[in-house]
Design an enzyme around this catalytic site. Structure first.
Site, PDB file in Angstrom:
ATOM      1  CB  CYS A 103      -9.035  -9.252   2.509  1.00 37.96           C
ATOM      2  SG  CYS A 103     -10.509  -9.880   1.713  1.00 37.96           S
ATOM      3  CB  THR A 161      -9.164 -16.301   1.568  1.00 36.54           C
ATOM      4  OG1 THR A 161      -9.506 -15.399   0.524  1.00 36.54           O
ATOM      5  CG2 THR A 161      -7.685 -16.174   1.884  1.00 36.54           C
TER       6      THR A 161
HETATM    7  C1  UDX Z   1      -8.067  -6.543  -0.630  1.00 37.90           C
HETATM    8  C2  UDX Z   1      -7.242  -6.860  -1.901  1.00 37.90           C
HETATM    9  O1  UDX Z   1      -6.850  -5.640  -2.538  1.00 37.90           O
HETATM   10  C3  UDX Z   1      -8.039  -7.753  -2.840  1.00 37.90           C
HETATM   11  O2  UDX Z   1      -7.234  -8.113  -3.946  1.00 37.90           O
HETATM   12  C4  UDX Z   1      -8.498  -8.996  -2.080  1.00 37.90           C
HETATM   13  O3  UDX Z   1      -9.289  -9.835  -2.894  1.00 37.90           O
HETATM   14  C5  UDX Z   1      -9.264  -8.620  -0.832  1.00 37.90           C
HETATM   15  O4  UDX Z   1      -8.465  -7.740  -0.022  1.00 37.90           O
HETATM   16  P1  UDX Z   1     -10.059  -4.879   0.010  1.00 37.90           P
HETATM   17  O5  UDX Z   1      -9.865  -5.393   1.419  1.00 37.90           O
HETATM   18  O6  UDX Z   1     -11.437  -4.836  -0.556  1.00 37.90           O
HETATM   19  O7  UDX Z   1      -9.188  -5.762  -1.018  1.00 37.90           O
HETATM   20  O8  UDX Z   1      -9.474  -3.384  -0.022  1.00 37.90           O
HETATM   21  P2  UDX Z   1      -8.167  -2.627  -0.550  1.00 37.90           P
HETATM   22  O9  UDX Z   1      -8.589  -1.589  -1.501  1.00 37.90           O
HETATM   23  O10 UDX Z   1      -7.120  -3.557  -0.981  1.00 37.90           O
HETATM   24  O11 UDX Z   1      -7.738  -1.873   0.805  1.00 37.90           O
HETATM   25  C6  UDX Z   1      -7.422  -2.599   1.998  1.00 37.90           C
HETATM   26  C7  UDX Z   1      -7.039  -1.669   3.117  1.00 37.90           C
HETATM   27  O12 UDX Z   1      -5.757  -1.107   2.882  1.00 37.90           O
HETATM   28  C8  UDX Z   1      -7.969  -0.462   3.323  1.00 37.90           C
HETATM   29  O13 UDX Z   1      -8.182  -0.296   4.716  1.00 37.90           O
HETATM   30  C9  UDX Z   1      -7.219   0.707   2.755  1.00 37.90           C
HETATM   31  O14 UDX Z   1      -7.554   1.922   3.380  1.00 37.90           O
HETATM   32  C10 UDX Z   1      -5.771   0.309   3.070  1.00 37.90           C
HETATM   33  N1  UDX Z   1      -4.780   0.912   2.162  1.00 37.90           N
HETATM   34  C11 UDX Z   1      -4.767   0.572   0.841  1.00 37.90           C
HETATM   35  C12 UDX Z   1      -3.829   1.788   2.675  1.00 37.90           C
HETATM   36  O15 UDX Z   1      -3.819   2.104   3.868  1.00 37.90           O
HETATM   37  N2  UDX Z   1      -2.873   2.309   1.825  1.00 37.90           N
HETATM   38  C13 UDX Z   1      -2.836   1.973   0.509  1.00 37.90           C
HETATM   39  O16 UDX Z   1      -1.938   2.476  -0.192  1.00 37.90           O
HETATM   40  C14 UDX Z   1      -3.820   1.093  -0.002  1.00 37.90           C
END
Ligand code: UDX
Length: 432
Positions: A260, A121
């Protein structure tokens, strides 16, 4: 087709493994000899469900190998993927030194035409940066192209996401080059978007920042729910049923963490600053995310009458379930505040304890979820692991000194928890 993947983190290792699974010959390169030695012996440097099995199968089939020799691995490949980290630097701008260093080395391995694909990224303009670094460091006059192919996999479901992408984005100087890279994905999806390089680079930042915006928006709504007596779960359902909005990523909680979202929001802000655009929306998204654990702690502080001398259990240290990744995990902000204010913290996570010890040595790490409840004045759920959803709450309550349960992810039913004898608090719900 021979592929070279540089960087064996979440993106590189999963991408390389899936490409080998699709039948390509893949060499995964990393400068960390320990990591490569481990991989050669079947030891995964990260926890990701199903990864080890796929790596083992493709190594056995002779399609997947590991190496620390970047230059000769590039020489033997047709397409080279850059998958190194771009962690946030001091000013929030992504740290580009790994991408730069890898580009210099790739130049030394270019012995005939190759495509260099950037999956890390990176800020807009990196495609051109990589092209110019390679051009300046070529050891022989060969043609090459640089392509941007951002990665959208989520930790915890990385294999599934890579095999079932919503879309593949490829930024290239022309369609012909874009289609060569697109052909690698032809068995996975028909939804391939070929763009210019700058747009592909921005799509990644914009996608992650938009998802983070959805989360922060609902977290801000959760604050309003607490003040008005509305229930954020009911609000979420009503809002999410509008197809234009969609129900995904609307879960209120302690906020987003991981490697991310926080970094990419900052990265987008930084890009905007570089071009003198005040993207203040992203400032607010990050501010809400910082405030969410503080609001949660303020309620806990009020309920317990301060943290001095209190013993508090923490369930979940990974930034989300099904990973051992603790980067920007909310548990660490919470534990640091509790410890600073004089509490003793008992912490448990199904797989992230080893990583956590280094990050927060002042907590006491225990072996089971129940051990984290022993004689505590409160229990905080930070990460929604399945194990916690299925816990025996009769035992949990009996172990605790006070039955104060703070649910930072809204995974339990408030009425059920009250019926089980807990003083139950969650986020934005009519249970406080
Ligand atoms: C994210 C993107 O989804 C992915 O497409 C990208 O390539 C990398 O970043 P990731 O960081 O692995 O992926 O996790 P993700 O499942 O997206 O969750 C990110 C954060 O958001 C977590 O801390 C999760 O707890 C939080 N989250 C997610 C919420 O607080 N509420 C939600 O509704 C969804």
């Amino acid at each position: 087709m021979n592929l070279c993947i540089i960087g064996t983190g979440y993106v590189g290792l999963v991408t390389g493994t899936i490409f080998s699974h699709l039948g390509y010959n893949v060499v995964c390169v990393d400068r960390d000899a320990k990591k490569i030695d481990g991989l050669k012996q079947g030891v995964m440097p990260i926890y990701e469900e199903g990864l080890k099995e796929l790596v083992d199968a493709n190594v056995a089939a002779g399609r997947l190998t590991f190496s620390i020799d970047l230059v000769s691995s590039v020489r033997e490949s047709d397409i080279v993927f850059i998958c190194v980290g771009t962690p946030p630097g001091k000013d929030g701008a992504p740290e580009m030194k790994y991408v730069r260093a890898v580009a210099e080395e790739i130049a030394q391995g270019l012995n005939d035409y190759k495509i260099v694909v950037n999956k890390s990224t990176v800020p807009v303009g990196t495609g051109e940066l990589v092209r110019s670094i390679i051009q300046e460091n070529l050891t022989q006059p060969v043609a090459f192209d640089v392509v941007s192919n951002p990665e959208f996999l989520r930790e915890g479901t990385a294999i599934y996401d890579t095999l079932n992408p919503d879309r593949v984005v490829i930024g290239a100087v022309n369609r012909e080059v874009g289609e060569k890279v697109a052909s690698l994905y032809q068995t996975l999806t028909d939804t391939v978007q070929i763009t210019d390089i700058a747009s592909a680079e921005l799509i990644k930042y914009a996608s992650n920042s938009f998802l983070a915006t959805k989360i922060s928006f609902m977290n801000a709504v959760s604050a309003l729910c607490e003040l008005t007596g509305a229930d954020v779960e009911q609000v979420r359902e009503g809002v999410g049923q509008d197809k234009r909005i969609g129900s995904a990523f609307l879960n209120a909680g302690l906020g987003f963490g991981g490697s991310c979202f926080p970094k990419d929001c900052l990265g987008l802000l930084h890009t905007a600053k570089r071009y003198d655009y005040d993207f203040h929306l992203m400032d607010s998204v990050l501010r809400v995310n910082e405030e969410q654990p503080l609001r949660f702690l303020a309620r806990l502080r009020e309920v317990l009458g301060g943290f001095e001398g209190k013993r508090i259990g923490v369930w979940g240290l990974a930034f989300k379930p099904n990973t051992d990744d603790i980067r920007d995990g909310k548990a660490f902000e919470i534990m640091a505040a509790l410890i600073k204010e004089g509490a003793e913290v008992l912490a448990y996570d199904p797989i992230a304890i080893d990583n956590s010890r280094k990050e927060q040595p002042a907590a006491t790490y225990v072996d089971t979820a129940l051990d984290a409840c022993k004689d505590v004045d409160a229990l905080i759920l930070v990460t929604e692991w399945r194990e916690f959803k299925e816990a025996d709450f009769e035992e949990v309550r009996k172990s605790m000194r006070l039955p104060v349960l703070f649910d930072g992810r809204n995974i339990f039913n408030p009425k059920e928890m009250r019926d089980k004898g807990f003083l139950y608090y969650s986020i934005g719900r009519a249970d406080a």
